[in-house]
Design an enzyme around this catalytic site. Structure first.
Site, PDB file in Angstrom:
ATOM      1  N   GLU A 137      -1.152 -68.182   8.463  1.00  0.00           N
ATOM      2  CA  GLU A 137      -0.823 -69.295   7.556  1.00  0.00           C
ATOM      3  C   GLU A 137      -1.350 -70.610   8.119  1.00  0.00           C
ATOM      4  O   GLU A 137      -1.847 -71.459   7.374  1.00  0.00           O
ATOM      5  CB  GLU A 137       0.681 -69.372   7.305  1.00  0.00           C
ATOM      6  N   MET A 186       3.436 -68.036   3.018  1.00  0.00           N
ATOM      7  CA  MET A 186       2.609 -68.839   2.113  1.00  0.00           C
ATOM      8  C   MET A 186       2.180 -70.135   2.784  1.00  0.00           C
ATOM      9  O   MET A 186       2.999 -70.848   3.354  1.00  0.00           O
ATOM     10  CB  MET A 186       3.420 -69.122   0.837  1.00  0.00           C
ATOM     11  N   ASN A 212       1.386 -73.195   1.925  1.00  0.00           N
ATOM     12  CA  ASN A 212       1.518 -74.507   1.285  1.00  0.00           C
ATOM     13  C   ASN A 212       1.180 -75.618   2.279  1.00  0.00           C
ATOM     14  O   ASN A 212       1.618 -75.603   3.420  1.00  0.00           O
ATOM     15  CB  ASN A 212       2.952 -74.720   0.808  1.00  0.00           C
TER      16      ASN A 212
HETATM   17  N1  ARG Z   1      -1.609 -66.771   0.395  1.00  0.00           N
HETATM   18  C1  ARG Z   1      -0.527 -65.998   0.932  1.00  0.00           C
HETATM   19  C2  ARG Z   1      -1.034 -65.434   2.224  1.00  0.00           C
HETATM   20  O1  ARG Z   1      -1.949 -64.693   2.297  1.00  0.00           O
HETATM   21  C3  ARG Z   1      -0.072 -64.913   0.033  1.00  0.00           C
HETATM   22  C4  ARG Z   1       0.682 -65.360  -1.171  1.00  0.00           C
HETATM   23  C5  ARG Z   1       0.699 -64.328  -2.206  1.00  0.00           C
HETATM   24  N2  ARG Z   1       1.737 -64.531  -3.120  1.00  0.00           N
HETATM   25  C6  ARG Z   1       1.784 -63.958  -4.315  1.00  0.00           C
HETATM   26  N3  ARG Z   1       2.808 -64.155  -5.045  1.00  0.00           N
HETATM   27  N4  ARG Z   1       0.810 -63.251  -4.760  1.00  0.00           N
HETATM   28  O2  ARG Z   1      -0.615 -65.779   3.255  1.00  0.00           O
HETATM   29 ZN    ZN Z   2      -3.435 -65.519   3.427  1.00  0.00          ZN
END
Ligand code: ARG
Ligand code: ZN
Length: 884
Positions: free
Chosen positions: A302, A267, A269
């Site tokens: 990420e 993730m 963040n």
């Molecule tokens: N944005 C994250 C990524 O692609 C994925 C997070 C998805 N998490 C979820 N609980 N749907 O790296």
């Molecule tokens: Zn992503």
């Protein structure tokens, strides 16, 4: 949980937020059974909205207090229902102080604030922040954050959040605090905190502009010997984004934290990326070549989100592919560049297309088919799909194919110039690409709005008198849920021509002055003819080079033509593709023969072609390995109207066994010639050799001799790395040597004991058994009783249950329906613990309507049995759509 229909959210129902937030100040007092959260949020009325109601989302929260502009609110000052807290008639400027209590120790969904091995972590994408406090939990509300964490110092010595550490100190009673400030405005889904007993590898790193930044990789104690690869990957990612896109890291500090309990991969963040341990931890003892490559690509992914996701984010979740498709494309390009060679790039491309075909094509042809920009959803977490990610990346790649690398870069520059700091849409991205290049791309929009994999038919006609080749392309797209009629797409079709000697014939389209080895034709109509001129002889056509569009190409070519491409095409992708098509033709025929009880045979020309590839030492071992790997059972199934999984398995096994025996000497030679002696290095050259060598081993184990079993046992014992060790053990178990030799069982036990304290390796131990065609359902049930098995850890659940249900066609589809009953039982169990992970398991049945009748019935029975139960919204959506 309920058995009713969940509410459907529609893309076109989007309305702007009534209030915007400029700042939120969060305070956490961390304790497992009661964490108190105090949020002070400054709201401003959004002039673009005519509503005066503040709408806050909240889920599983205990509301302690709510104060608006200094006054404590009591109902009916606010209303609380259906997970929403609403305050009507709010003034222009509002400061809300909201105190809530949450229970991280009871949170098994792994969304919001939860505990893993005694430490605190958060996961807020997509809608997890609402499990932390009442807030407008939607990506178009962007705010700056200040976060103060209070906790017991001994239990939780490390306190992390987004941005910069601005204050920290000790407090009475063994407590301490840390204060973090994130200067960049962000949506709530990018919030994160981590608290616990962790250690880090850190380094300062100099950016292109001369600034020094602090990089950290945080892990549980005892894992510091497994962080260097992630750190290297991070530094390469930073440097790559600077050089390829001119995008710099905007923070003084960038942190990666590894957590064992995590629903997805990782993730993004802001400044505090949280990763599944699987995509961080590596050393030669525990990680395979594939793990090393995955880590590099996910760390890249990420990190690249910092610009494509964080600086420019999504207006609403229907736009998810805006950041995911684009970021997957970026990580694919990064990994390709990192291989440092053309053949490395081709290997990466082949692997990516293989995944697309293996997982996305079936999705696009099944009950969950949806456009890259969906029109509706019930549970957004169900839409973190291969369509959004991988097909989305193909869509982005097509811009680059159409506009060229420079044109694509110009489009990216304009995109950031226009939208930095904002929450935008896929249409905004398209507009930036179009405007930066002065092109009308309105037809291209259909790639976002229409689901389904387009079929492109190619017919060719050579005119020797005029030395022209006419190519007639026609396209169609099958109906998908909610979309019966499709309009023609803009499809880039890359074409090359080979002469009888295998040399390129320059491609020139009639009326154009340019000739090139590969020409990109733009198909825009339902049917269109392109005339190529100066074609001196009837060529062999190499179509859809490098897989220039995510389509199914229907193009009749003879075995001779395919063999010619396999031997000569300068486009490595199509060289591989020719081999796959030759194999597929035979696999489909063999599957029919199995079903009709006809004798199975394999022709000599095909075996000879395989031999030629295998012995062609001028071809990169990694490419040879890909070419000699037969299309997977799932990819074969995709080509059949009616799926008979066990017939497919039998046919493919027959082909592998025949190739094993017919080429035994050559496999032996390939094995010996591709040993990688000396120190283990996870570099593409060595990894390619290991892949070919281990493929050879897996074929050799299908020959009827026990000698090769011993060869594999020796490899296991002598291996100085996980790749060779795991490959040997997997092949031994999967081939049936286990039945012949008691030593194999001992190795399996040895492996467990040896890596008992390495959870990621124990996952491999479960997977290699759950995916084996020799593992019966009884053995799977026994494994579920193993003390190391648990539903609570998603990696573990996936390694055993998903391994069996998703990747063990031969056993899962047992005629008596026992596989489906197993699926139903554990789906329900998992759904009560972790809906997100359960909903993924539910998707095993996507294709059930295409099964042969003898399987369709028990499958439907299992589905209906599940459907009668109380289900999470996540799983309910999947089951309903599968049955509908
Ligand atoms: N944005 C994250 C990524 O692609 C994925 C997070 C998805 N998490 C979820 N609980 N749907 O790296
Ligand atoms: Zn992503």
């Amino acid at each position: 949980m309920n058995t009713a229909q969940p509410e459907t959210i529609q893309r076109l129902d989007y309305t702007v937020p009534s209030f915007l937030v400029d700042h939120i100040d969060l305070t956490f007092d961390l304790a497992p059974s009661a964490t108190s959260v105090s949020a002070t949020t400054r709201f401003k009325h959004n002039p673009a909205s005519d509503s005066r109601e503040i709408v806050l989302n909240g889920q599983d929260l205990e509301l302690v207090k709510i104060v608006m502009n200094g006054r404590t609110l009591e109902k009916p000052d606010y209303a609380l229902d259906h997970g929403e807290l609403r305050i009507p008639n709010a003034p222009d400027d509002v400061t809300l102080v909201i105190d809530t209590l949450v229970r991280p120790d009871k949170n098994t969904s792994l969304m919001g604030l939860y505990i893993s091995n005694g430490n605190f972590f958060t996961q807020c994408e997509a809608e997890g922040f609402r499990k932390i406090t009442y807030y407008p939990d939607r990506p178009d509300v962007m705010a700056s954050y200040t976060v103060t964490l209070f906790a017991d110092k001994k239990k939780y010595p490390v306190l992390l959040s987004n941005g910069n550490l601005v204050d920290q100190g000790d407090l009475p009673k063994g407590r301490h605090f840390a204060k973090w400030e994130d200067p960049f405005k962000k949506p709530s889904y990018l919030f994160a905190l981590v608290a616990g007993n962790l250690v880090c590898q850190e380094e300062t790193f100099r950016l292109a502009d001369g600034r020094d930044v602090l990089l950290q990789v945080w892990v549980e104690d005892g894992n510091l010997d497994k962080t260097p690869h992630a750190m290297e990957s991070l530094k390469h990612s930073i440097a790559w984004d600077e050089s390829r896109f001119g995008l710099e890291l905007d923070l003084d500090r960038f942190m990666i934290v590894a957590v064992s309990d995590f629903n997805m991969g990782a993730m993004e963040n802001k400044g505090l990326n949280i990763f599944n341990t699987r995509y961080v931890l590596a050393n030669p003892r525990i990680a395979t070549d594939q793990d090393y490559a995955n880590i590099e690509s996910v760390v890249g992914h990420e990190y690249f989100h910092n610009w494509t996701g964080d600086r420019v984010t999504c207006r609403d979740w229907f736009q998810l592919s805006l950041k995911e498709g684009l970021t997957v494309f970026r990580d694919q390009e990064f990994s390709a560049d990192r291989t440092g060679s053309d053949s490395g790039r081709a290997v990466k491309r082949i692997e990516d297309v293989r995944t697309l075909r293996q997982v996305q094509f079936p999705e696009d042809a099944g009950p969950m088919a949806h456009p890259v920009r969906p029109d509706s959803y019930q549970e957004i977490n169900n839409f973190y799909t291969v369509t959004i990610y991988e097909k989305g990346a193909e869509v982005v790649r097509m811009y680059q194919t159409l506009l060229g690398r420079d044109g694509f870069k110009k489009g990216m520059d304009l995109y950031f110039k226009r939208h930095d700091g904002n929450a935008v849409t896929c249409a905004d991205f398209l507009a930036a690409m179009a405007d930066a290049n002065g092109r009308d791309l309105s037809q291209f929009e259909l790639w976002y709005s229409q689901a389904g994999t387009p079929r492109v038919k190619l017919e060719s006609d050579y005119d020797s008198l005029n030395r022209t080749l006419s190519l007639t392309l026609s396209q169609s797209c099958p109906p998908t849920p909610g979309q019966t009629e499709k309009k023609p797409f803009l499809i880039p079709i890359a074409i090359g021509l080979l002469d009888a000697h295998g040399k390129e014939i320059p491609v020139r389209v009639k009326g154009s002055d340019n000739a090139s080895d590969t020409c990109v034709l733009e198909l825009t109509q339902e049917k269109q003819t392109f005339t190529l001129v100066d074609v001196p002889e009837k060529p062999v056509i190499s179509a859809l080079r490098n897989f220039s569009a995510p389509v199914i190409l229907e193009f009749e070519q003879t075995d001779e033509e395919l063999l010619h491409l396999l031997a000569n095409d300068t486009d490595s992708f199509n060289r591989w593709e020719a081999g796959q098509r030759l194999a597929m033709r035979r696999l489909l025929e063999l599957t029919h023969a199995v079903r009709e009880n006809r004798p199975l045979t394999l022709d000599k020309p095909f075996i000879d072609a395989f031999r030629t590839v295998l012995t062609n030492t001028s071809l990169d071992p990694a490419l040879r390995e890909l070419a000699l790997t037969l299309p997977s059972e799932t990819i074969i199934a995709e080509k059949m109207d009616e799926i008979d999984p066990r017939a497919i398995h039998t046919a493919r096994q027959f082909m592998r066994k025949t190739l094993a025996n017919a080429l035994e000497k050559e496999w032996q030679k390939a094995y010996k010639n591709n040993l990688t002696d000396g120190e283990y290095r996870p570099i593409p050259q060595d990894a390619g050799k290991r892949a070919l060598k281990n493929l050879a081993l897996s074929y050799l184990l299908l020959c009827d001799s026990t000698d090769t079993c011993h060869m594999a046992i020796d490899q296991y014992r002598q291996a100085n790395n996980m790749t060779d060790r795991l490959a040997a053990l997997t092949s031994l178990v999967h081939s049936g040597c286990m039945q012949k030799l008691p030593e194999v069982k001992e190795l399996l036990e040895h492996f467990y004991k040896e890596y008992e304290n390495e959870p990621l390796v124990i996952d491999k131990w479960f997977s290699l058994q759950s995916t084996s065609p020799t593992t019966s359902i009884e053995s799977i049930r026994e494994l579920m009783e193993h003390p190391a098995f648990t539903f609570r850890n998603p990696n573990r659940a996936r390694s055993l249950i998903f391994g069996f249900c998703h990747n063990n066609m031969a056993q899962f589809h047992a005629e008596d329906g026992s596989g489906y009953e197993f699926w139903a039982k554990y789906l329900l169990e998992l759904d009560r613990i972790n809906p997100q992970v359960a909903a993924r398991l539910a998707r095993c049945m996507d294709q059930y309507k295409r099964y042969v009748p003898s399987l369709r019935q028990p499958a439907e029975r299992a589905l209906k049995q599940v459907s009668k139960q109380e289900l999470s919204r996540d799983t309910r959506e999947i089951i309903n759509k599968t049955l509908s």
